[in-house]
Design an enzyme around this catalytic site. Structure first.
Site, PDB file in Angstrom:
ATOM      1  CB  CYS A  15       1.147  13.705 -15.898  1.00  0.00           C
ATOM      2  SG  CYS A  15       3.073  13.607 -16.057  1.00  0.00           S
ATOM      3  CB  CYS A  89      -2.930  15.699 -12.452  1.00  0.00           C
ATOM      4  SG  CYS A  89      -3.374  16.789 -14.064  1.00  0.00           S
ATOM      5  CB  CYS A  93      -4.725  21.007 -12.694  1.00  0.00           C
ATOM      6  SG  CYS A  93      -3.529  22.115 -13.673  1.00  0.00           S
TER       7      CYS A  93
END
Length: 141
Positions: A15, A89, A93
């Site tokens: 996160c 997020c 990533c």
């Protein structure tokens, strides 16, 4: 879940601040799976400390998060993981072939009081139970 997940999978929870949702998810998975899963968590912009309301909410269900610290998300952590679970997020990533990516849409506990964090905690616990089922791992009681 694909067939390529190993018998001792590595799961990475991500996160933004690595202070609430990902920490609670990692704590639940560690608590329920023990050493049958390697558990990691990280954040794209880690906070200085874990959210005190998240620590309190987890303590209410018997899980101690006082020693946890937010960590920065690295490409190496993603590469070393079999399952990557993101929680708000966005596109920060990195994506690698052969990994299983899941996105858990959960409210952010940042700045929230304990009454707002409890339902987030409970939703995370339910999702972790589902993850264990998908991985074929029976939760510890």
């Amino acid at each position: 879940m694909p067939d390529h997940i190993p018998t001792r999978p590595t799961v990475l929870f991500v996160c933004v601040h690595n202070a609430g949702r990902s920490q609670m998810a990692a704590a639940f998975l560690t608590h329920l799976a023990g050493d049958r899963v390697e558990v990691r968590s990280a954040g794209s912009a880690p906070a200085d400390a874990v959210n005190p309301a998240a620590v309190q909410a987890m303590a209410e269900v018997g899980i101690d998060m006082t020693a946890r610290t937010p960590r920065v998300l690295t490409t190496e952590a993603v590469q070393a993981s079999d399952v990557v679970i993101t929680m708000g997020c966005g596109d920060t990533c990195p994506v690698f072939p052969g990994k299983t990516y899941l996105d858990w849409a959960l409210d952010d506990p940042a700045g929230q009081g304990i009454d707002a964090v409890r339902p987030i905690r409970d939703a995370i616990e339910q999702r972790v139970h589902g993850l264990l089922e998908d991985l074929g791992i029976r939760p510890r009681s």
